[in-house]
Design a protein around this motif. Sequence first.
Motif, PDB file in Angstrom:
ATOM      1  N   MET A  19       2.612 -13.728   8.437  1.00 15.72           N
ATOM      2  CA  MET A  19       1.334 -13.200   8.044  1.00 15.72           C
ATOM      3  C   MET A  19       1.320 -13.083   6.516  1.00 15.72           C
ATOM      4  N   PRO A  20       0.416 -13.774   5.825  1.00 15.26           N
ATOM      5  CA  PRO A  20       0.378 -13.693   4.365  1.00 15.26           C
ATOM      6  C   PRO A  20      -0.194 -12.356   3.884  1.00 15.26           C
ATOM      7  N   ILE A  21       0.390 -11.849   2.837  1.00 16.46           N
ATOM      8  CA  ILE A  21      -0.054 -10.591   2.232  1.00 16.46           C
ATOM      9  C   ILE A  21      -0.227 -10.848   0.741  1.00 16.46           C
ATOM     10  N   ASN A  22      -1.423 -10.609   0.238  1.00 11.10           N
ATOM     11  CA  ASN A  22      -1.710 -10.805  -1.177  1.00 11.10           C
ATOM     12  C   ASN A  22      -1.367  -9.530  -1.938  1.00 11.10           C
ATOM     13  N   ASP A  23      -0.383  -9.605  -2.808  1.00 10.70           N
ATOM     14  CA  ASP A  23       0.017  -8.477  -3.646  1.00 10.70           C
ATOM     15  C   ASP A  23      -0.612  -8.686  -5.015  1.00 10.70           C
ATOM     16  N   ARG A  24      -1.830  -8.227  -5.168  1.00  9.13           N
ATOM     17  CA  ARG A  24      -2.590  -8.466  -6.403  1.00  9.13           C
ATOM     18  C   ARG A  24      -1.962  -7.801  -7.623  1.00  9.13           C
ATOM     19  N   ILE A  25      -1.376  -6.639  -7.450  1.00 10.98           N
ATOM     20  CA  ILE A  25      -0.810  -5.908  -8.585  1.00 10.98           C
ATOM     21  C   ILE A  25       0.331  -6.693  -9.225  1.00 10.98           C
ATOM     22  N   ARG A  26       1.143  -7.341  -8.412  1.00 11.74           N
ATOM     23  CA  ARG A  26       2.296  -8.094  -8.922  1.00 11.74           C
ATOM     24  C   ARG A  26       2.033  -9.599  -8.940  1.00 11.74           C
ATOM     25  N   ASN A  27       0.791  -9.983  -8.638  1.00 15.77           N
ATOM     26  CA  ASN A  27       0.361 -11.386  -8.671  1.00 15.77           C
ATOM     27  C   ASN A  27       1.297 -12.304  -7.870  1.00 15.77           C
ATOM     28  N   ARG A  28       1.459 -11.973  -6.583  1.00 12.20           N
ATOM     29  CA  ARG A  28       2.314 -12.777  -5.718  1.00 12.20           C
ATOM     30  C   ARG A  28       1.786 -12.720  -4.290  1.00 12.20           C
ATOM     31  N   THR A  29       2.202 -13.683  -3.498  1.00 10.74           N
ATOM     32  CA  THR A  29       1.890 -13.675  -2.077  1.00 10.74           C
ATOM     33  C   THR A  29       3.190 -13.463  -1.318  1.00 10.74           C
ATOM     34  N   LEU A  30       3.176 -12.499  -0.441  1.00  9.96           N
ATOM     35  CA  LEU A  30       4.334 -12.195   0.389  1.00  9.96           C
ATOM     36  C   LEU A  30       4.017 -12.612   1.820  1.00  9.96           C
ATOM     37  N   PHE A  31       5.039 -12.775   2.630  1.00  8.61           N
ATOM     38  CA  PHE A  31       4.829 -13.163   4.015  1.00  8.61           C
ATOM     39  C   PHE A  31       5.595 -12.213   4.932  1.00  8.61           C
ATOM     40  N   ALA A  32       4.866 -11.551   5.822  1.00 10.21           N
ATOM     41  CA  ALA A  32       5.476 -10.651   6.798  1.00 10.21           C
ATOM     42  C   ALA A  32       5.778 -11.416   8.075  1.00 10.21           C
ATOM     43  N   LYS A  33       6.907 -11.087   8.697  1.00  9.32           N
ATOM     44  CA  LYS A  33       7.264 -11.656   9.989  1.00  9.32           C
ATOM     45  C   LYS A  33       6.840 -10.671  11.070  1.00  9.32           C
ATOM     46  N   VAL A  34       5.996 -11.151  11.991  1.00  7.21           N
ATOM     47  CA  VAL A  34       5.513 -10.310  13.085  1.00  7.21           C
ATOM     48  C   VAL A  34       5.548 -11.134  14.361  1.00  7.21           C
ATOM     49  N   GLU A  35       6.094 -10.560  15.413  1.00  9.35           N
ATOM     50  CA  GLU A  35       6.108 -11.249  16.703  1.00  9.35           C
ATOM     51  C   GLU A  35       4.687 -11.368  17.233  1.00  9.35           C
TER      52      GLU A  35
END
Length: 113
Positions: free
Chosen positions: A1-17
């Motif tokens: 699941m992509p997560i936009n971290d606007r404060i740190r200007n990055r995209t993170l990805f969460a693992k979810v079943e």
Amino acid sequence: MPINDRIRNRTLFAKVERRSFDSLPEGVRNAAWFVVRDGTASDDTQFTVRVRQGDTQVSLARLIMAAKAGEFVRNVTGNRLDLRTTNLTIKYGPQGRRSKRNDLAIAKEHTAI
């Protein structure tokens, strides 16, 4: 699941079943997920994945584990983006006193409105 971290200007990805994702209230599945740096964090890896429900932010790990008031959720590996149930565990004790609400009840209440 992509997560936009606007404060740190990055995209993170969460693992979810898939089954955990499907069991979340619709309002949570369709909302934008984001990260919030923990209050005592010393670096950018100490955060909580959250979603906004009305005026409240709820923790995805707490929602997935259906943690109740007085319970807290820990990541076994320390990777806070790994929201699979094999990496999450419910703990009890002094730290649970800070968890005075039931995030799943909040999410369900918001979805019912």
